[in-house]
Design an enzyme around this catalytic site. Sequence first.
Site, PDB file in Angstrom:
ATOM      1  N   LYS A 261     -96.180  20.935  20.982  1.00  0.00           N
ATOM      2  CA  LYS A 261     -96.414  22.223  20.999  1.00  0.00           C
ATOM      3  C   LYS A 261     -97.723  22.383  21.711  1.00  0.00           C
ATOM      4  O   LYS A 261     -98.441  23.470  21.706  1.00  0.00           O
ATOM      5  CB  LYS A 261     -96.664  22.472  19.455  1.00  0.00           C
ATOM      6  CG  LYS A 261     -95.548  22.336  18.655  1.00  0.00           C
ATOM      7  CD  LYS A 261     -95.498  22.931  17.246  1.00  0.00           C
ATOM      8  CE  LYS A 261     -94.245  22.590  16.603  1.00  0.00           C
ATOM      9  NZ  LYS A 261     -94.409  23.068  15.215  1.00  0.00           N
TER      10      LYS A 261
ATOM     11  N   PRO B 228     -93.881  28.614  17.613  1.00  0.00           N
ATOM     12  CA  PRO B 228     -93.281  28.313  18.511  1.00  0.00           C
ATOM     13  C   PRO B 228     -93.125  26.873  18.525  1.00  0.00           C
ATOM     14  O   PRO B 228     -93.983  26.029  18.392  1.00  0.00           O
ATOM     15  CB  PRO B 228     -93.892  28.739  19.852  1.00  0.00           C
ATOM     16  CG  PRO B 228     -94.843  29.833  19.482  1.00  0.00           C
ATOM     17  CD  PRO B 228     -95.063  29.467  17.851  1.00  0.00           C
ATOM     18  N   GLU B 229     -91.826  26.453  18.865  1.00  0.00           N
ATOM     19  CA  GLU B 229     -91.332  24.862  18.547  1.00  0.00           C
ATOM     20  C   GLU B 229     -91.350  24.472  20.295  1.00  0.00           C
ATOM     21  O   GLU B 229     -91.579  25.187  21.094  1.00  0.00           O
ATOM     22  CB  GLU B 229     -90.148  24.701  18.033  1.00  0.00           C
ATOM     23  CG  GLU B 229     -89.972  25.525  16.651  1.00  0.00           C
ATOM     24  CD  GLU B 229     -89.024  24.894  15.872  1.00  0.00           C
ATOM     25  OE1 GLU B 229     -88.415  23.873  15.999  1.00  0.00           O
ATOM     26  OE2 GLU B 229     -88.830  25.651  14.587  1.00  0.00           O
TER      27      GLU B 229
ATOM     28  N   ARG C 191     -94.299  24.057   3.610  1.00  0.00           N
ATOM     29  CA  ARG C 191     -93.481  24.884   4.381  1.00  0.00           C
ATOM     30  C   ARG C 191     -92.004  25.051   3.758  1.00  0.00           C
ATOM     31  O   ARG C 191     -91.513  23.936   3.235  1.00  0.00           O
ATOM     32  CB  ARG C 191     -93.343  24.192   5.710  1.00  0.00           C
ATOM     33  CG  ARG C 191     -94.440  23.935   6.760  1.00  0.00           C
ATOM     34  CD  ARG C 191     -94.882  25.428   7.288  1.00  0.00           C
ATOM     35  NE  ARG C 191     -94.299  26.185   8.052  1.00  0.00           N
ATOM     36  CZ  ARG C 191     -94.037  26.171   9.316  1.00  0.00           C
ATOM     37  NH1 ARG C 191     -94.755  25.113   9.983  1.00  0.00           N
ATOM     38  NH2 ARG C 191     -93.134  26.615   9.765  1.00  0.00           N
TER      39      ARG C 191
END
Length: 264
Positions: A52, A2-3, A254
């Site tokens: 976050k 989740p951002e 990533r």
Amino acid sequence: MPEGHTLHRLARLHQKRFGRKPVLVSSPQGRFDDGAAAVNGRVLRRADAWGKHLFHHYDGGHVVHIHLGLYGSFTEAPLPLDEPVGQVRMRMIGAEYGTDLRGPTVCEVIDAGAVDDVAARLGPDPLRPDADPARAWSRISKSRRTIGALLMDQTVIAGVGNVYRSELLFRHQIDPYRPGTEIDADEFAAMWRDLVELMKVGVRRGKIVVVRPEHDHGAPPYGPGRPRTYVYRRAGDPCRVCATPVRTAELEARNVFWCPTCQT
């Protein structure tokens, strides 16, 4: 993962549903028994987020610190709640609603000083009114790391994940492999303003919205496996602006996505 907009949205929801009232807190899984006991029955004074990280501030100075990580999630439901299903790390029960937390990377009780320590390790959060973008710009403008990597570094800007990173760079026509030292001040200022607005939309709507109306058409049509983005998870699909195939590569462990024609 989740951002940042997701954590701010959760903070608002928990403030609305549980704030300023006593909350029953338990750990059906058992891994958070001591922490739950420390705050059980206390009044939740406020819930807020930084990047976050989510913080539940209780009377008495106890703070529940949560980082969802890759797999963490909350499920919310009106009372009465069903019996816990699966590995519920923390259950909160208020006057009308309850919520179960599963799979977080972090779920711990800390004090206000430790909250400050967490915040001190993070960069400015675009969703916080006290955010100072000059701190992020100072780090970016002096770094030879790629801008794609810097945007994902939570010590530079807190709350940006892979979707916002890839989409922001596309919207500003910046190659993710450009070094931070080659980003000029006007480019950064425009990106910051855009990021603030995009993340505010994410909080309001509960999803990431990044495609401008003039580009919001099927190319190919939206559907399962075809996200409503410019480049994120669209490797090989035609760019929504120029039709060049979107590229992807691994950048500091990533995947990053970009259009080699639009982003220079």
